[in-house]
Design an enzyme around this catalytic site. Structure first.
Site, PDB file in Angstrom:
ATOM      1  N   GLU A  71      73.306 102.272  31.349  1.00 14.53           N
ATOM      2  CA  GLU A  71      74.744 102.120  31.536  1.00 14.53           C
ATOM      3  C   GLU A  71      75.558 102.953  30.542  1.00 14.53           C
ATOM      4  OE1 GLU A  71      75.481 100.674  34.119  1.00 14.53           O
ATOM      5  OE2 GLU A  71      74.640  98.668  34.376  1.00 14.53           O
ATOM      6  N   HIS A  90      78.354  94.644  27.212  1.00 11.68           N
ATOM      7  CA  HIS A  90      78.147  94.345  28.635  1.00 11.68           C
ATOM      8  C   HIS A  90      77.085  93.257  28.739  1.00 11.68           C
ATOM      9  CE1 HIS A  90      77.300  94.551  32.839  1.00 11.68           C
ATOM     10  NE2 HIS A  90      76.118  95.140  32.670  1.00 11.68           N
ATOM     11  N   HIS A  92      75.224  89.923  31.296  1.00 17.66           N
ATOM     12  CA  HIS A  92      74.993  89.262  32.580  1.00 17.66           C
ATOM     13  C   HIS A  92      75.025  87.750  32.372  1.00 17.66           C
ATOM     14  CE1 HIS A  92      72.581  93.021  34.134  1.00 17.66           C
ATOM     15  NE2 HIS A  92      73.832  93.294  33.819  1.00 17.66           N
ATOM     16  N   TYR A 111      96.371  79.860  29.570  1.00 17.73           N
ATOM     17  CA  TYR A 111      97.113  80.861  28.806  1.00 17.73           C
ATOM     18  C   TYR A 111      96.212  81.812  28.018  1.00 17.73           C
ATOM     19  CZ  TYR A 111      96.455  78.363  24.366  1.00 17.73           C
ATOM     20  OH  TYR A 111      95.914  77.775  23.248  1.00 17.73           O
ATOM     21  N   HIS A 153      77.801  92.012  39.296  1.00 16.04           N
ATOM     22  CA  HIS A 153      77.122  92.598  38.147  1.00 16.04           C
ATOM     23  C   HIS A 153      77.271  91.730  36.901  1.00 16.04           C
ATOM     24  CE1 HIS A 153      76.055  96.724  36.184  1.00 16.04           C
ATOM     25  NE2 HIS A 153      75.568  95.718  35.475  1.00 16.04           N
ATOM     26  N   TYR A 206      98.871  87.052  17.411  1.00 13.51           N
ATOM     27  CA  TYR A 206      97.875  85.990  17.460  1.00 13.51           C
ATOM     28  C   TYR A 206      96.792  86.190  16.408  1.00 13.51           C
ATOM     29  CZ  TYR A 206      94.053  83.105  19.253  1.00 13.51           C
ATOM     30  OH  TYR A 206      93.041  82.193  19.380  1.00 13.51           O
TER      31      TYR A 206
END
Length: 219
Positions: A71, A90, A92, A111, A153, A206
């Protein structure tokens, strides 16, 4: 660069401990030396050594004894397009994959969706793993955001560093689970555009302590 490789390995292993990945699924990278370090393809994170972590240029050249994750293209393209991004994760993870397989974006049911830079977490179009088409779909879904789902995915997260990428991945999986559970009981009540605009304004500062300088955008 071995210290950064060690941090990458530790974060990759933490993905498993946090329930984001199992076995050799998913991948992780960190910006380094005008390119990036990335987890190798087909190797369990528990077995990784620093020498197993290849370096890649933004032109797609790989250096090291192991082949990079299949990837690598969306990692490369995110770094090229988003100079504020320092790490890409990334995974799964179960609930993110469940929603991705429905090809469903996450609406403003809570929120904390604003944590990822907008009023939704988009779901990118499906494309074969490892292809430029998938990278193009990922970049479109990430526009103005720090996370997205990839259809059929999993999840994709862009952070300023490895710690933030992991934190955002854990937070996104938690929101995916909450949305999934809320949908079992009925149709979640969504926050309005005005309510989300108010939240997004609050998220500009934040997590900052008194006197702390702004470290960047929520996206």
């Amino acid at each position: 660069m071995d210290e950064l490789r060690a941090q990458l390995i530790a974060t990759a292993r933490a993905m498993g401990s946090a329930g984001l990945n199992k076995g050799t699924a998913g991948n992780l990278s960190v910006r380094a030396a005008a390119g990036f370090l990335i987890t190798p393809t087909g190797m369990d994170y528990a077995s990784l050594e620093c020498a197993d972590i290849p370096w890649m240029s933004l032109e797609g050249e790989a250096r090291g004894r192991r082949r990079p994750s299949s990837e690598w293209r969306f990692h490369r393209d995110i770094y090229a397009a988003r100079p504020e991004v320092g790490a890409v994760l990334h995974a799964h993870s179960p609930f993110a994959v469940s929603l991705a397989c429905l090809r469903r974006e996450i609406p403003p049911f809570h929120y904390m969706i604003a944590r990822f830079g907008g009023t939704t977490v988009r779901c990118g179009a499906y494309a074969l793993f490892g292809t430029q088409a998938l990278s193009d779909a990922a970049l479109a879904a990430l526009e103005g955001r720090s996370a997205c789902l990839l259809a059929n995915h999993g999840m994709l997260v862009a952070g300023r560093d490895l710690k933030q990428a992991l934190d955002l991945g854990i937070e996104l999986e938690s929101l995916c689970e909450q949305y999934w559970r809320a949908c079992q009981l009925g149709e979640p009540v969504l926050l309005s555009a005005a309510e989300m605009a108010e939240v997004l304004e609050h998220f500009r500062h934040y997590g900052q302590q008194s006197g702390q300088q702004s470290g960047g955008k929520t996206s």
